[in-house]
Design a protein around this motif. Structure first.
Motif, PDB file in Angstrom:
ATOM      1  N   GLU A  22       0.828  -1.202   0.000  1.00 25.86           N
ATOM      2  CA  GLU A  22       0.000   0.000   0.000  1.00 25.86           C
ATOM      3  C   GLU A  22       0.864   1.254   0.000  1.00 25.86           C
ATOM      4  OE1 GLU A  22      -3.802   0.754   0.395  1.00 25.86           O
ATOM      5  OE2 GLU A  22      -3.216  -0.826  -1.006  1.00 25.86           O
ATOM      6  N   ASN A  23       1.911   1.218   0.757  1.00 26.01           N
ATOM      7  CA  ASN A  23       2.812   2.369   0.825  1.00 26.01           C
ATOM      8  C   ASN A  23       3.508   2.586  -0.524  1.00 26.01           C
ATOM      9  OD1 ASN A  23       4.266   4.479   2.396  1.00 26.01           O
ATOM     10  ND2 ASN A  23       6.044   3.183   1.938  1.00 26.01           N
ATOM     11  N   ALA A  24       3.947   1.472  -1.140  1.00 24.15           N
ATOM     12  CA  ALA A  24       4.604   1.573  -2.445  1.00 24.15           C
ATOM     13  C   ALA A  24       3.630   2.079  -3.501  1.00 24.15           C
ATOM     14  CB  ALA A  24       5.162   0.208  -2.861  1.00 24.15           C
ATOM     15  N   LEU A  25       2.378   1.645  -3.401  1.00 23.72           N
ATOM     16  CA  LEU A  25       1.369   2.050  -4.361  1.00 23.72           C
ATOM     17  C   LEU A  25       1.065   3.543  -4.275  1.00 23.72           C
ATOM     18  CD1 LEU A  25      -0.471   0.862  -6.541  1.00 23.72           C
ATOM     19  CD2 LEU A  25      -2.190   0.446  -4.778  1.00 23.72           C
ATOM     20  N   LYS A  26       1.362   4.135  -3.131  1.00 22.59           N
ATOM     21  CA  LYS A  26       1.089   5.548  -2.936  1.00 22.59           C
ATOM     22  C   LYS A  26       2.318   6.438  -3.121  1.00 22.59           C
ATOM     23  CE  LYS A  26      -2.656   4.616   0.345  1.00 22.59           C
ATOM     24  NZ  LYS A  26      -3.128   4.739   1.736  1.00 22.59           N
ATOM     25  N   THR A  27       3.518   5.829  -3.045  1.00 22.67           N
ATOM     26  CA  THR A  27       4.726   6.647  -3.070  1.00 22.67           C
ATOM     27  C   THR A  27       5.721   6.273  -4.161  1.00 22.67           C
ATOM     28  OG1 THR A  27       5.787   5.187  -1.445  1.00 22.67           O
ATOM     29  CG2 THR A  27       4.554   7.075  -0.587  1.00 22.67           C
ATOM     30  N   ASP A  28       5.705   5.015  -4.600  1.00 24.54           N
ATOM     31  CA  ASP A  28       6.686   4.530  -5.575  1.00 24.54           C
ATOM     32  C   ASP A  28       6.108   4.666  -6.983  1.00 24.54           C
ATOM     33  OD1 ASP A  28       8.426   3.058  -7.211  1.00 24.54           O
ATOM     34  OD2 ASP A  28       8.975   1.719  -5.564  1.00 24.54           O
ATOM     35  N   THR A  29       6.640   5.591  -7.761  1.00 21.14           N
ATOM     36  CA  THR A  29       6.092   5.834  -9.099  1.00 21.14           C
ATOM     37  C   THR A  29       6.315   4.654 -10.043  1.00 21.14           C
ATOM     38  OG1 THR A  29       8.139   6.983  -9.727  1.00 21.14           O
ATOM     39  CG2 THR A  29       6.298   8.330  -8.905  1.00 21.14           C
ATOM     40  N   GLU A  30       7.366   3.860  -9.791  1.00 19.21           N
ATOM     41  CA  GLU A  30       7.584   2.686 -10.623  1.00 19.21           C
ATOM     42  C   GLU A  30       6.478   1.666 -10.395  1.00 19.21           C
ATOM     43  OE1 GLU A  30       9.663   1.923 -13.014  1.00 19.21           O
ATOM     44  OE2 GLU A  30      10.616   3.898 -12.927  1.00 19.21           O
ATOM     45  N   VAL A  31       6.121   1.461  -9.144  1.00 21.25           N
ATOM     46  CA  VAL A  31       5.030   0.533  -8.821  1.00 21.25           C
ATOM     47  C   VAL A  31       3.716   1.046  -9.400  1.00 21.25           C
ATOM     48  CG1 VAL A  31       3.673  -0.474  -6.937  1.00 21.25           C
ATOM     49  CG2 VAL A  31       6.154  -0.326  -6.742  1.00 21.25           C
ATOM     50  N   MET A  32       3.485   2.338  -9.268  1.00 21.22           N
ATOM     51  CA  MET A  32       2.259   2.931  -9.799  1.00 21.22           C
ATOM     52  C   MET A  32       2.177   2.750 -11.316  1.00 21.22           C
ATOM     53  SD  MET A  32       2.292   6.409  -7.484  1.00 21.22           S
ATOM     54  CE  MET A  32       0.684   7.021  -7.957  1.00 21.22           C
ATOM     55  N   SER A  33       3.293   2.936 -11.992  1.00 20.92           N
ATOM     56  CA  SER A  33       3.312   2.764 -13.445  1.00 20.92           C
ATOM     57  C   SER A  33       3.046   1.312 -13.836  1.00 20.92           C
ATOM     58  CB  SER A  33       4.658   3.218 -14.012  1.00 20.92           C
ATOM     59  OG  SER A  33       4.845   4.614 -13.822  1.00 20.92           O
ATOM     60  N   THR A  34       3.581   0.387 -13.042  1.00 23.49           N
ATOM     61  CA  THR A  34       3.344  -1.030 -13.310  1.00 23.49           C
ATOM     62  C   THR A  34       1.864  -1.371 -13.159  1.00 23.49           C
ATOM     63  OG1 THR A  34       5.571  -1.616 -12.551  1.00 23.49           O
ATOM     64  CG2 THR A  34       3.929  -3.374 -12.604  1.00 23.49           C
ATOM     65  N   VAL A  35       1.242  -0.846 -12.106  1.00 21.05           N
ATOM     66  CA  VAL A  35      -0.185  -1.070 -11.887  1.00 21.05           C
ATOM     67  C   VAL A  35      -0.995  -0.490 -13.042  1.00 21.05           C
ATOM     68  CG1 VAL A  35      -2.156  -0.435 -10.435  1.00 21.05           C
ATOM     69  CG2 VAL A  35      -0.029  -1.226  -9.384  1.00 21.05           C
ATOM     70  N   LEU A  36      -0.601   0.695 -13.481  1.00 22.94           N
ATOM     71  CA  LEU A  36      -1.326   1.359 -14.562  1.00 22.94           C
ATOM     72  C   LEU A  36      -1.174   0.591 -15.879  1.00 22.94           C
ATOM     73  CD1 LEU A  36      -3.069   3.830 -14.444  1.00 22.94           C
ATOM     74  CD2 LEU A  36      -1.146   5.209 -15.210  1.00 22.94           C
ATOM     75  N   SER A  37       0.024   0.074 -16.127  1.00 26.26           N
ATOM     76  CA  SER A  37       0.240  -0.729 -17.342  1.00 26.26           C
ATOM     77  C   SER A  37      -0.665  -1.951 -17.336  1.00 26.26           C
ATOM     78  CB  SER A  37       1.707  -1.166 -17.439  1.00 26.26           C
ATOM     79  OG  SER A  37       2.565  -0.068 -17.610  1.00 26.26           O
ATOM     80  N   GLY A  38      -0.754  -2.616 -16.178  1.00 25.41           N
ATOM     81  CA  GLY A  38      -1.619  -3.787 -16.079  1.00 25.41           C
ATOM     82  C   GLY A  38      -3.084  -3.447 -16.261  1.00 25.41           C
ATOM     83  N   ALA A  39      -3.474  -2.297 -15.721  1.00 23.20           N
ATOM     84  CA  ALA A  39      -4.878  -1.872 -15.860  1.00 23.20           C
ATOM     85  C   ALA A  39      -5.221  -1.605 -17.321  1.00 23.20           C
ATOM     86  CB  ALA A  39      -5.122  -0.625 -15.017  1.00 23.20           C
ATOM     87  N   PHE A  40      -4.341  -0.902 -18.021  1.00 22.58           N
ATOM     88  CA  PHE A  40      -4.597  -0.600 -19.428  1.00 22.58           C
ATOM     89  C   PHE A  40      -4.610  -1.880 -20.273  1.00 22.58           C
ATOM     90  CE2 PHE A  40      -2.606   3.877 -18.881  1.00 22.58           C
ATOM     91  CZ  PHE A  40      -3.798   4.343 -18.374  1.00 22.58           C
ATOM     92  N   ALA A  41      -3.674  -2.790 -20.002  1.00 19.06           N
ATOM     93  CA  ALA A  41      -3.559  -4.008 -20.800  1.00 19.06           C
ATOM     94  C   ALA A  41      -4.761  -4.925 -20.623  1.00 19.06           C
ATOM     95  CB  ALA A  41      -2.278  -4.754 -20.441  1.00 19.06           C
ATOM     96  N   SER A  42      -5.468  -4.807 -19.505  1.00 17.46           N
ATOM     97  CA  SER A  42      -6.603  -5.694 -19.225  1.00 17.46           C
ATOM     98  C   SER A  42      -7.917  -5.193 -19.815  1.00 17.46           C
ATOM     99  CB  SER A  42      -6.771  -5.868 -17.715  1.00 17.46           C
ATOM    100  OG  SER A  42      -7.145  -4.642 -17.097  1.00 17.46           O
ATOM    101  N   ILE A  43      -7.912  -3.986 -20.400  1.00 21.17           N
ATOM    102  CA  ILE A  43      -9.145  -3.435 -20.962  1.00 21.17           C
ATOM    103  C   ILE A  43      -9.526  -4.199 -22.232  1.00 21.17           C
ATOM    104  CG2 ILE A  43     -10.247  -1.393 -21.947  1.00 21.17           C
ATOM    105  CD1 ILE A  43      -8.350   0.341 -20.338  1.00 21.17           C
ATOM    106  N   GLU A  44     -10.810  -4.542 -22.359  1.00 18.41           N
ATOM    107  CA  GLU A  44     -11.302  -5.102 -23.610  1.00 18.41           C
ATOM    108  C   GLU A  44     -11.488  -3.954 -24.591  1.00 18.41           C
ATOM    109  OE1 GLU A  44     -14.768  -7.422 -23.075  1.00 18.41           O
ATOM    110  OE2 GLU A  44     -13.673  -9.146 -22.290  1.00 18.41           O
ATOM    111  N   TRP A  45     -10.800  -4.042 -25.723  1.00 19.58           N
ATOM    112  CA  TRP A  45     -10.686  -2.871 -26.597  1.00 19.58           C
ATOM    113  C   TRP A  45     -10.935  -3.282 -28.039  1.00 19.58           C
ATOM    114  CZ3 TRP A  45     -11.015   1.477 -24.351  1.00 19.58           C
ATOM    115  CH2 TRP A  45     -10.624   2.672 -24.964  1.00 19.58           C
TER     116      TRP A  45
END
Length: 374
Positions: A198-221
Motif C-alpha cells: 500500500e505504501n509503495a502504491l502511494k509513493t513509488d512511481t515505478e510501482v504505480m506505473s506497473t499497476v497502470l500498465s496492467g490496468a490498461f492491458a486488461s481493458i477489452e478494446w
C-alpha cells in the motif's frame, strides 16, 4: 508523438467484431419447410453437426369454402435457406443452393414475414454493432471509488475454538493453540506485506506505473491503441498521450430493415454524421483512460490527457502528428460524474467541465491544438 513520456503500452484488441466496416458477409439462416401440415424450420448448430426441426406456423384456419371440382394436388415440402448479400438483399435458395422460383419466394415471404423481419433485425443490429461499440467504449469506465481494489487487504484468520475434547485433554488443547498461533503469525506477515505494498502504491512511481500498465492491458478494446504515460509529482499526477484512430477508420455505412422489400437498406453515413461519431469515439477513448487512472491509483489528484492523430500537412504533403484535444482533469471534478448513469452523458460536452483545449465546430470539424505540458 508518443515520445513525450517514458512508458508506452500497446493495447491489443479484445472485442471481436463479426461485421466489416464496409459490408456484411453472407449470413445463412435456418431452412424452412413448407407443406400442408404447416411451416417448419430446420435449425443447425454450427460446428456440432447437430440440428433440429421446429414447427413455426400451423395449418391455416381460414373459413371453409365450397370445394371446387379440380384435380387434387399434393403439396411438396421444400427446404429454404435465406442468405443476406453485401447490398442488403436477401436470396432464397433450396437445399442444393439453387435460387427458388418467384412463386415459392412469394409463398415463403407470405407465410414467414414475421420470422424474416426478426431475422433481418438481428442482421441489422450485427451490421451496426461496430459503430455502437466504438461510440460506447466509455460505458464500462470504473468509478473512482470502490469498484477497483488493486491491493486487497488480508482478512483476519478465523481462530479455532476449544471443544470439549481439547478442554479435557492437554495435547488436543495444545494442538489447537499451535494452529491458532500459526494462523495469526501468517496473517500478521500478510498484513505487513500488504502495508508495504500500500505504501509503495502511494509513493513509488515505478510501482504505480506497473499497476497502470496492467490496468490498461486488461481493458477489452475494439482496436489496437498506443498509450504513452508517466507518473510525476511524487505520484500525484499522471500524464497520458493517446494515439487516436483516424476518421477514415470509422464505419462508413449503416443498415436498417426495409419491411416492405424484406431486405436491409445499406446507406452511406453522411460526412457530418461520420465527423460527429468520430468526435464521440475519440472522447470516449479519453474518458475511459482517465477513469482507469483515478480508479486504480488512489493518490493521483490530477490527470493530463492529450490525444493526437496522424494527418496530412497541406503545406508539405507529409503525414504528421497533430493533437486534437488536451484536457486537465482533477479528481474532485471527476468524482462529480454520476458513474451509475454513464449512458446519459454527452461524452463530448462532458469534457467541457474540465480545463480543456479543443477547437471543434458544431458540424464536428476538429482542428489541431497545442497540448498541455507537465
Amino acid at each position: 508523438m508518443g515520445f513525450r513520456f517514458r512508458k508506452s503500452i500497446k493495447i491489443a484488441p479484445g472485442v471481436r467484431m463479426n461485421i466489416g466496416k464496409r459490408g456484411a458477409s453472407s449470413i445463412s439462416a435456418g431452412g424452412f419447410n413448407f407443406g400442408k401440415r404447416g411451416v417448419h424450420r430446420n435449425i443447425g448448430i454450427p460446428g456440432t453437426g447437430i440440428s433440429y426441426r421446429a414447427k413455426v406456423v400451423g395449418r391455416s384456419k381460414a373459413k371453409s369454402r365450397p370445394a371446387k371440382s379440380r384435380p387434387s394436388k399434393t403439396t411438396k415440402q421444400i427446404s429454404v435457406t435465406m442468405k443476406l448479400l453485401d447490398d442488403g438483399s436477401v436470396i432464397f435458395t433450396d437445399k442444393r443452393g439453387k435460387p427458388l422460383p418467384n412463386n415459392a419466394i412469394r409463398e415463403t415471404k407470405k407465410q414467414n414475414r414475421e420470422i424474416i423481419e426478426r431475422w433481418l433485425q438481428e442482421q441489422s443490429e450485427r451490421y451496426n454493432a461496430e459503430v455502437e461499440a466504438l461510440l460506447n467504449i466509455h460505458l464500462t469506465t470504473p468509478a473512482p471509488k470502490g469498484e477497483v481494489i488493486v491491493n486487497p487487504k488480508p482478512e483476519p484468520p478465523k481462530l479455532q475454538k476449544h471443544g470439549l475434547t481439547s478442554k479435557l485433554i492437554d495435547r488436543y488443547r495444545q494442538k489447537v493453540d499451535r494452529r491458532n498461533i500459526l494462523a495469526q503469525q501468517e496473517y500478521e506477515e500478510a498484513l505487513c506485506n500488504w502495508e508495504k505494498a500500500e505504501n509503495a502504491l502511494k509513493t513509488d512511481t515505478e510501482v504505480m506505473s506497473t499497476v497502470l500498465s496492467g490496468a490498461f492491458a486488461s481493458i477489452e478494446w475494439p482496436r489496437e491503441t498506443l498509450i504513452s504515460f508517466d507518473t510525476v509529482d511524487e505520484g500525484r499526477k499522471v500524464l497520458l498521450d493517446i494515439d487516436l484512430p483516424e476518421i477514415e477508420d470509422m464505419p462508413s455505412q449503416q443498415a436498417r430493415v426495409n419491411k416492405r422489400q424484406l431486405s436491409l437498406t445499406i446507406k452511406d453515413r453522411s460526412q457530418k454524421q461520420r465527423r460527429l461519431e468520430y468526435l464521440t469515439h475519440i472522447h470516449a477513448i479519453g474518458f475511459r483512460f482517465v477513469g482507469d487512472v483515478f480508479a486504480h491509483l488512489s493518490t493521483v489528484s490530477q490527470v493530463i490527457l492529450s490525444g493526437y492523430s496522424q494527418r496530412v500537412n497541406k503545406k508539405t504533403g507529409h503525414i504528421e502528428d497533430e493533437y486534437l484535444y488536451s484536457v486537465r482533469v482533477t479528481r474532485e471534478a471527476w468524482e462529480h460524474i454520476n458513474f451509475d448513469n454513464l449512458g446519459a452523458l454527452n461524452i463530448v460536452e462532458c469534457f467541457e467541465q474540465f480545463d480543456l483545449r479543443r477547437k471543434v465546430t458544431q458540424t464536428g470539424i476538429i482542428s489541431p491544438i497545442e497540448p498541455f505540458e507537465e
